[in-house]
Design an enzyme around this catalytic site. Structure first.
Site, PDB file in Angstrom:
ATOM      1  N   THR A   1      -2.019 -19.008 -69.856  1.00  0.00           N
ATOM      2  CA  THR A   1      -1.523 -20.134 -69.403  1.00  0.00           C
ATOM      3  C   THR A   1      -2.475 -20.641 -68.213  1.00  0.00           C
ATOM      4  O   THR A   1      -3.667 -20.019 -67.865  1.00  0.00           O
ATOM      5  CB  THR A   1      -0.300 -19.730 -68.383  1.00  0.00           C
TER       6      THR A   1
ATOM      7  N   LYS B   1      11.958  -8.826 -61.475  1.00  0.00           N
ATOM      8  CA  LYS B   1      11.768  -9.076 -62.773  1.00  0.00           C
ATOM      9  C   LYS B   1      12.671  -8.083 -63.404  1.00  0.00           C
ATOM     10  O   LYS B   1      13.428  -8.259 -64.371  1.00  0.00           O
ATOM     11  CB  LYS B   1      10.386  -8.999 -63.485  1.00  0.00           C
TER      12      LYS B   1
ATOM     13  N   ASN C   1      12.768 -20.465 -66.620  1.00  0.00           N
ATOM     14  CA  ASN C   1      11.388 -19.872 -66.530  1.00  0.00           C
ATOM     15  C   ASN C   1      10.714 -19.888 -65.332  1.00  0.00           C
ATOM     16  O   ASN C   1       9.437 -19.260 -64.933  1.00  0.00           O
ATOM     17  CB  ASN C   1      10.565 -20.704 -67.781  1.00  0.00           C
TER      18      ASN C   1
ATOM     19  N   TYR D   1       7.636  -8.542 -56.914  1.00  0.00           N
ATOM     20  CA  TYR D   1       7.774  -9.328 -58.256  1.00  0.00           C
ATOM     21  C   TYR D   1       8.247  -8.421 -59.340  1.00  0.00           C
ATOM     22  O   TYR D   1       9.183  -8.935 -59.862  1.00  0.00           O
ATOM     23  CB  TYR D   1       6.393  -9.850 -58.694  1.00  0.00           C
TER      24      TYR D   1
END
Length: 254
Positions: A192, A161, A91, A157
């Site tokens: 989060t 991913k 993660n 990013y």
């Protein structure tokens, strides 16, 4: 809470906050021994203390996932201290900053890929043999919705991913006959600390992002943790090599 993860030894990278921490707590509550690998020693030890105070078993191992030797050490600790490895939630990762490709510095590009993609390669490289030696198990890699759609403002990013999705599928094929499953999570907006910080800094941008979400809300961390626990458990034996959306339909209309 069920004990479907009882006796399993599970690694969680990036397990000191957010989705990683929520899953570490969930896994421990379901009977797993959890090893948290992250850079932040203070938060890692605090998370472990909270898990053990609730009756769980956990250990913090200082780990920079961009350094292969430290990832290898994390796996070695699991095997030497607890007798094997049965699962992992890879993660660890970090966000991008807005910017067009033409203005992106190569060192920034490399740093984002190191944290979000190469780290997963290191993890799989060392986790898979340990899980095979332990009789099999399951690995979940966190890929995000930007692993299946593009974004012109979050280039590095998104590229990383997308790589996590492809890497997960290839690893699943590579290890399927050795009883190791590998899946990728396609996570949307999740409530989060990182997201809450974003909403405080830029409420207007946060509202715009929520407006794109068909459900009109972000997921709770525990929703991600519950689904991840199912994927790592023995209750999902035929789910392998998949990019599984848990995004409130965010990518359904794309």
């Amino acid at each position: 809470m069920s004990n479907r993860l009882e006796s399993k030894v599970i690694i969680v990278t990036g397990g000191t906050s957010g989705m990683g921490s929520a899953f570490a707590r969930r896994a421990a509550s379901e009977g797993a021994t959890v090893l948290i690998g992250a850079r932040d020693k203070q938060r890692g030890e605090t998370t472990v203390a909270e898990i053990t105070a609730e009756g769980g078993t956990a250990l913090f191992v200082p780990t920079d996932v961009t350094v292969e030797e430290e990832v290898a050490n994390l796996v070695d600790v699991a095997v030497k201290e607890f007798g094997g490895l049965h699962g992992a939630f890879n993660n660890a990762g970090g966000g991008d900053v807005p910017g067009a490709i033409r203005n992106m510095d190569a060192s920034f590009w490399n740093s984002v890929l190191a944290l979000n993609l190469t780290s997963v390669f290191y993890s799989l490289k060392h986790e898979i043999p340990a899980i095979v030696a332990s009789g099999g198990g399951s690995i979940v890699n966190n890929a995000s919705v930007l692993g299946v759609v593009g974004d012109p403002g979050v280039v590095a990013y998104s590229a990383a991913k997308h790589g996590v999705v492809g890497l997960s599928r290839s690893a699943a094929l590579d290890a399927a006959k050795e009883n190791v499953r590998v899946n990728a999570l396609v996570t949307g907006l999740v409530d989060t600390p990182l997201w809450r910080g974003h909403t405080e800094r830029d409420p207007e941008a946060a509202r715009a992002m929520l407006n794109l979400q068909p459900t009109g809300r972000a997921a709770d961390e525990d929703e991600i943790a519950a689904f991840t626990a199912f994927l790592i458990s023995d209750e999902s034996p035929f789910i392998n090599g998949a990019a599984l959306a848990i995004d409130g339909a965010l990518t359904s209309g794309v």
